[in-house]
Design an enzyme around this catalytic site. Structure first.
Site, PDB file in Angstrom:
ATOM      1  N   GLU A  89      11.968   2.451  14.695  1.00 51.34           N
ATOM      2  CA  GLU A  89      11.174   3.573  14.188  1.00 51.34           C
ATOM      3  C   GLU A  89       9.848   3.592  14.925  1.00 51.34           C
ATOM      4  OE1 GLU A  89       9.891   3.113  10.084  1.00 51.34           O
ATOM      5  OE2 GLU A  89       9.700   0.951  10.308  1.00 51.34           O
ATOM      6  N   TYR A 140       0.828  -1.209   0.000  1.00 59.51           N
ATOM      7  CA  TYR A 140       0.000   0.000   0.000  1.00 59.51           C
ATOM      8  C   TYR A 140       0.859   1.255   0.000  1.00 59.51           C
ATOM      9  CZ  TYR A 140       0.665   1.109   5.002  1.00 59.51           C
ATOM     10  OH  TYR A 140       1.194   1.462   6.209  1.00 59.51           O
ATOM     11  N   LEU A 184      10.896   1.305   7.443  1.00 56.88           N
ATOM     12  CA  LEU A 184      10.323   1.712   6.161  1.00 56.88           C
ATOM     13  C   LEU A 184      11.113   2.924   5.649  1.00 56.88           C
ATOM     14  CD1 LEU A 184       7.713   1.141   4.368  1.00 56.88           C
ATOM     15  CD2 LEU A 184       6.899   3.296   5.323  1.00 56.88           C
ATOM     16  N   LYS A 234       6.255  -1.650   2.275  1.00 49.06           N
ATOM     17  CA  LYS A 234       5.029  -1.079   2.835  1.00 49.06           C
ATOM     18  C   LYS A 234       3.900  -2.083   2.614  1.00 49.06           C
ATOM     19  CE  LYS A 234       2.918   3.509   3.286  1.00 49.06           C
ATOM     20  NZ  LYS A 234       3.023   3.698   4.719  1.00 49.06           N
TER      21      LYS A 234
HETATM   22  N1  PLP Z   1       7.483   3.980   9.273  1.00 49.52           N
HETATM   23  C1  PLP Z   1       6.327   3.297   9.255  1.00 49.52           C
HETATM   24  C2  PLP Z   1       6.280   1.943   9.900  1.00 49.52           C
HETATM   25  C3  PLP Z   1       5.186   3.848   8.653  1.00 49.52           C
HETATM   26  O1  PLP Z   1       4.037   3.149   8.627  1.00 49.52           O
HETATM   27  C4  PLP Z   1       5.259   5.146   8.078  1.00 49.52           C
HETATM   28  C5  PLP Z   1       4.096   5.772   7.443  1.00 49.52           C
HETATM   29  O2  PLP Z   1       3.005   5.301   7.495  1.00 49.52           O
HETATM   30  C6  PLP Z   1       6.481   5.828   8.125  1.00 49.52           C
HETATM   31  C7  PLP Z   1       7.577   5.212   8.716  1.00 49.52           C
HETATM   32  C8  PLP Z   1       6.630   7.178   7.529  1.00 49.52           C
HETATM   33  O3  PLP Z   1       6.690   7.100   6.110  1.00 49.52           O
HETATM   34  P1  PLP Z   1       6.281   8.315   5.200  1.00 49.52           P
HETATM   35  O4  PLP Z   1       7.169   9.468   5.585  1.00 49.52           O
HETATM   36  O5  PLP Z   1       6.567   7.845   3.801  1.00 49.52           O
HETATM   37  O6  PLP Z   1       4.845   8.595   5.445  1.00 49.52           O
END
Ligand code: PLP
Length: 284
Positions: free
Chosen positions: A179, A33, A203, A147
């Site tokens: 994270e 996603y 991620l 993701k």
């Molecule tokens: N880490 C995780 C586990 C996430 O689910 C998300 C966003 O949903 C992020 C980091 C942040 O990613 P982004 O900056 O692309 O929204």
């Protein structure tokens, strides 16, 4: 009010029950996603999100139903049909629908969908106040760089945070800080930023990437290395980043105050710069 939904080549609304019960996204989490933000009906950082979707789909061998240009065209049509000017778009591509077996057949037809949703982005007061976190064990699988819709461990960590009166869970694994449950995490100590390197544990956050570039452009040192749990309470500032929250100060972890419990100077500086980048993206 239902939202506008794109589903496998046609437009409808989220009122319509489009998904089959044997869709592998539903039964196996066999799906990737994306979420991006739009302002003034303009998608933000679309190429970054498309690239991450593409990498994720390739990693789990699902053919991407879109090229970058057909993706953009679908997004533009979706936003044109949407009644409001700002919000988020949720996108999901699953391996498709078929008889429930673990060993998936080759050449399945992917299920591709995206829909718009209103979203209340943090206001100035929230961006200054920041958020509280709790630490909790990282119980996710070993491909967190994808993701994937397998978000059970993230949801449970987030629920623990909510029950503790916090906004976000900070995931710890073997003595290291990984994270947030839905955000990237940054510590600041002696004027330098520390954040986890890009590997299977986190991620590759789109905002993370922009925050690092902005920091480097400001001549702020960035160390991409895992932060040890023991270093957590030895920070001058901390912040988290995500598509929906932007750059967000972290003022408390496990009930302990970070810095002087207000948005730190470097965090504030990067937050202002990032907000400006978003507005430029939106053509403001
Ligand atoms: N880490 C995780 C586990 C996430 O689910 C998300 C966003 O949903 C992020 C980091 C942040 O990613 P982004 O900056 O692309 O929204």
């Amino acid at each position: 009010m239902p939202d506008v939904l794109y589903f496998n080549g046609r437009f409808t609304t989220t009122d319509e029950r489009v998904l089959g019960v044997e869709d592998r996204g539903f039964q196996f989490g066999d799906s990737i996603y994306e979420v991006f933000k739009f302002l003034r009906k303009r998608p933000l950082f679309l190429p970054d999100h498309f690239r991450r979707l593409e990498v994720g789909l390739r990693a789990i061998e699902i053919p991407n139903p879109w090229t970058e240009s057909s993706f953009r065209a679908t997004v533009e049509e979706l936003l044109k049909r949407t009644q409001f000017d700002e919000g988020i778009v949720y996108i999901q591509v699953s391996r498709g629908e078929g008889e429930r077996v673990h060993f998936y057949p080759e050449n399945m037809k992917p299920t591709a969908l995206m829909y718009t949703r209103r979203f209340k982005f943090p206001d100035a007061a929230k961006k200054e106040r920041g958020v509280r976190m709790i630490t909790t064990e990282d119980q996710r699988w070993r491909q967190c760089c994808l993701k994937s819709v397998n978000l059970l461990a993230n949801s449970m960590a987030k629920k623990r945070a909510q029950r503790a009166g916090a906004d976000e869970a900070l995931l710890l694994d073997g003595g290291f800080v990984r994270e947030g449950a839905s955000s990237s995490f940054f510590a600041i100590r002696n004027g330098a930023i520390i954040t986890h390197p890009l590997d299977e544990h986190i991620l590759p956050g789109v905002v993370r990437d922009h925050a690092i570039s902005l920091a480097l452009a400001e001549k702020i040192r960035v160390d991409e290395r895992p932060l040890r749990e023991a270093e957590l309470f030895d920070m001058n500032e901390a912040f988290m980043t995500s598509t929906t929250q932007g750059i967000m100060p972290v003022t408390e972890i496990d009930g302990r105050i970070i810095g002087d419990s207000r948005r730190g100077e470097i965090t504030g500086q990067l937050q202002r710069l990032f907000d400006a980048v978003e507005l430029t993206e939106a053509g403001v």
